[in-house]
Design a protein around this motif. Structure first.
Motif, PDB file in Angstrom:
ATOM      1  N   ASP A 241       0.803  -1.216   0.000  1.00 54.68           N
ATOM      2  CA  ASP A 241       0.000   0.000   0.000  1.00 54.68           C
ATOM      3  C   ASP A 241       0.840   1.272   0.000  1.00 54.68           C
ATOM      4  OD1 ASP A 241      -2.306  -1.480   0.009  1.00 54.68           O
ATOM      5  OD2 ASP A 241      -2.758  -1.181   2.139  1.00 54.68           O
ATOM      6  N   GLY A 242       2.154   1.138   0.086  1.00 54.30           N
ATOM      7  CA  GLY A 242       3.020   2.306   0.187  1.00 54.30           C
ATOM      8  C   GLY A 242       4.089   2.339  -0.888  1.00 54.30           C
ATOM      9  N   VAL A 243       5.229   2.956  -0.552  1.00 50.51           N
ATOM     10  CA  VAL A 243       6.243   3.255  -1.556  1.00 50.51           C
ATOM     11  C   VAL A 243       7.516   2.413  -1.428  1.00 50.51           C
ATOM     12  CG1 VAL A 243       5.416   5.621  -1.786  1.00 50.51           C
ATOM     13  CG2 VAL A 243       7.235   5.114  -0.133  1.00 50.51           C
ATOM     14  N   VAL A 244       7.563   1.496  -0.480  1.00 45.86           N
ATOM     15  CA  VAL A 244       8.783   0.719  -0.259  1.00 45.86           C
ATOM     16  C   VAL A 244       8.898  -0.402  -1.302  1.00 45.86           C
ATOM     17  CG1 VAL A 244      10.072  -0.715   1.367  1.00 45.86           C
ATOM     18  CG2 VAL A 244       8.716   1.226   2.205  1.00 45.86           C
ATOM     19  N   GLU A 245      10.096  -0.574  -1.842  1.00 41.51           N
ATOM     20  CA  GLU A 245      10.359  -1.657  -2.804  1.00 41.51           C
ATOM     21  C   GLU A 245      10.660  -2.940  -2.010  1.00 41.51           C
ATOM     22  OE1 GLU A 245      12.367   0.007  -6.692  1.00 41.51           O
ATOM     23  OE2 GLU A 245      13.409   0.802  -4.937  1.00 41.51           O
ATOM     24  N   LEU A 246       9.605  -3.583  -1.554  1.00 48.35           N
ATOM     25  CA  LEU A 246       9.747  -4.685  -0.608  1.00 48.35           C
ATOM     26  C   LEU A 246      10.460  -5.885  -1.203  1.00 48.35           C
ATOM     27  CD1 LEU A 246       6.208  -4.369   0.984  1.00 48.35           C
ATOM     28  CD2 LEU A 246       8.377  -4.025   2.177  1.00 48.35           C
ATOM     29  N   LYS A 247      10.107  -6.266  -2.420  1.00 46.69           N
ATOM     30  CA  LYS A 247      10.751  -7.432  -3.019  1.00 46.69           C
ATOM     31  C   LYS A 247      12.236  -7.177  -3.266  1.00 46.69           C
ATOM     32  CE  LYS A 247       6.713  -9.524  -5.273  1.00 46.69           C
ATOM     33  NZ  LYS A 247       6.810 -10.844  -4.617  1.00 46.69           N
ATOM     34  N   LYS A 248      12.577  -5.976  -3.692  1.00 42.85           N
ATOM     35  CA  LYS A 248      13.985  -5.655  -3.925  1.00 42.85           C
ATOM     36  C   LYS A 248      14.786  -5.780  -2.631  1.00 42.85           C
ATOM     37  CE  LYS A 248      15.331  -2.174  -6.552  1.00 42.85           C
ATOM     38  NZ  LYS A 248      15.632  -0.778  -7.026  1.00 42.85           N
ATOM     39  N   ILE A 249      14.240  -5.224  -1.539  1.00 47.41           N
ATOM     40  CA  ILE A 249      14.973  -5.272  -0.273  1.00 47.41           C
ATOM     41  C   ILE A 249      15.056  -6.698   0.252  1.00 47.41           C
ATOM     42  CG2 ILE A 249      15.011  -4.470   2.123  1.00 47.41           C
ATOM     43  CD1 ILE A 249      13.698  -1.870   1.153  1.00 47.41           C
ATOM     44  N   ARG A 250      13.975  -7.479   0.119  1.00 45.77           N
ATOM     45  CA  ARG A 250      14.077  -8.883   0.552  1.00 45.77           C
ATOM     46  C   ARG A 250      15.130  -9.621  -0.264  1.00 45.77           C
ATOM     47  NH1 ARG A 250      11.519 -14.009  -0.370  1.00 45.77           N
ATOM     48  NH2 ARG A 250       9.895 -13.164  -1.739  1.00 45.77           N
ATOM     49  N   GLY A 251      15.248  -9.279  -1.529  1.00 44.73           N
ATOM     50  CA  GLY A 251      16.303  -9.885  -2.336  1.00 44.73           C
ATOM     51  C   GLY A 251      17.679  -9.592  -1.770  1.00 44.73           C
TER      52      GLY A 251
END
Length: 292
Positions: A241-251
């Motif tokens: 729902d926001g602006v964080v690149e979650l998949k990139k950071i989990r990578g």
């Protein structure tokens, strides 16, 4: 990177996420049952919630459901205006370590504290360097006890907006510097809890995650950063729902060797805490599969 799309085996729920449901506090034993009903394999409970139900009762309930922990919230808050306060903080952290051990937690999360009294609007002093020194000494002393107990400590750097009142360690780099100073051999007893809400903005984040490596990455917390954010403490967003690149950071985190739970920690007084807990958990599962 692990494929989360088919199940929620690696989803953990920080119990702050559903401590309020439909606007009211819900006891931890009910929260545990709600997670168990949905096949959620891990939680991270808060100490006050455990105390309200009873430590031994919570431990037995978790065992009965086969639910593990991804962390225990929280120790820390080391700075104090005087020697008596510093000693009280160390004593409380020893109790937190013992509780984490009883519950089988993989780590005790440390929100280290900042200017004592600032949370109440009356800081006892303004010297943030002094606060950081007291944090250093408090972690060093607590680490000795943690080693004896076999309970790793995870320093959680908080967003700089909370430097005055909650934590004067505000970047992953700063947290890792402390780890390297106090646990130079990387014994696994001192590391970090990486909370996306607090660190997503950091231009050195990828570099510092790689530096942390498997030995230092002890916990991983996810949510999202909303725009606009209506309350800096209690308006975290649901993943996606926001602006964080979650998949990139989990990578980045998994490339560094982390293979544990993605722990959802959402403070949301204006939104998710006003909804039914069942709805919030169901959406957490959906977004874990799709957005994390």
């Amino acid at each position: 990177m692990r494929d989360f799309s088919q199940n929620h085996d690696w989803l953990s729920i920080n119990t702050a996420t559903i401590r309020k449901q439909s606007g009211s506090e819900v006891p931890l034993d009910r929260i545990i049952d709600q997670c168990a009903e949905r096949g959620i394999r891990a939680i991270s409970p808060w100490r006050d919630q455990v105390t309200a139900v009873g430590l031994d009762k919570v431990a037995k309930q978790l065992k009965a459901h086969g639910i593990g922990l991804s962390g225990y919230c929280r120790g820390g808050f080391f700075p104090a205006p005087d020697a008596a306060g510093l000693k009280a903080a160390l004593d409380d952290n020893r109790r937190a370590i013992d509780e984490a051990k009883t519950l089988g937690a993989p780590c005790l999360v440390l929100v280290v504290g900042a200017l004592p009294g600032a949370l109440e609007g009356k800081a006892a002093y303004k010297d943030i360097g002094r606060a950081r020194g007291e944090v250093h000494d408090g972690i060093a002393a607590s680490l000795e006890y943690a080693r004896e107990a076999g309970m790793p400590l995870a320093i959680e750097p908080l967003h700089p907006m909370q430097a005055a009142d909650r934590a004067c360690i505000n970047t992953l780099e700063h947290a890792l510097d402390l780890c390297d100073e106090l646990d130079a051999d990387k014994t696994g007893m001192l590391g970090v809890a990486l909370d996306i809400y607090h660190v997503w903005w950091d231009p050195k984040l990828q570099q510092q995650i790689a530096r942390a490596g498997r030995e230092r990455l002890l916990a991983y917390h996810v949510c999202d950063w909303l725009t606009p954010t209506r309350d800096l403490l209690s308006d975290r967003g649901m993943m996606g729902d926001g602006v964080v690149e979650l998949k990139k950071i989990r990578g980045w985190v998994e490339d560094a060797g982390f293979a544990g739970f993605s722990e959802v920690e959402i403070f949301s007084n204006l939104d998710w805490w006003q909804r039914a807990g069942e709805e919030t958990l169901d959406v957490c599962i959906q977004r874990h599969k799709r957005a994390v």
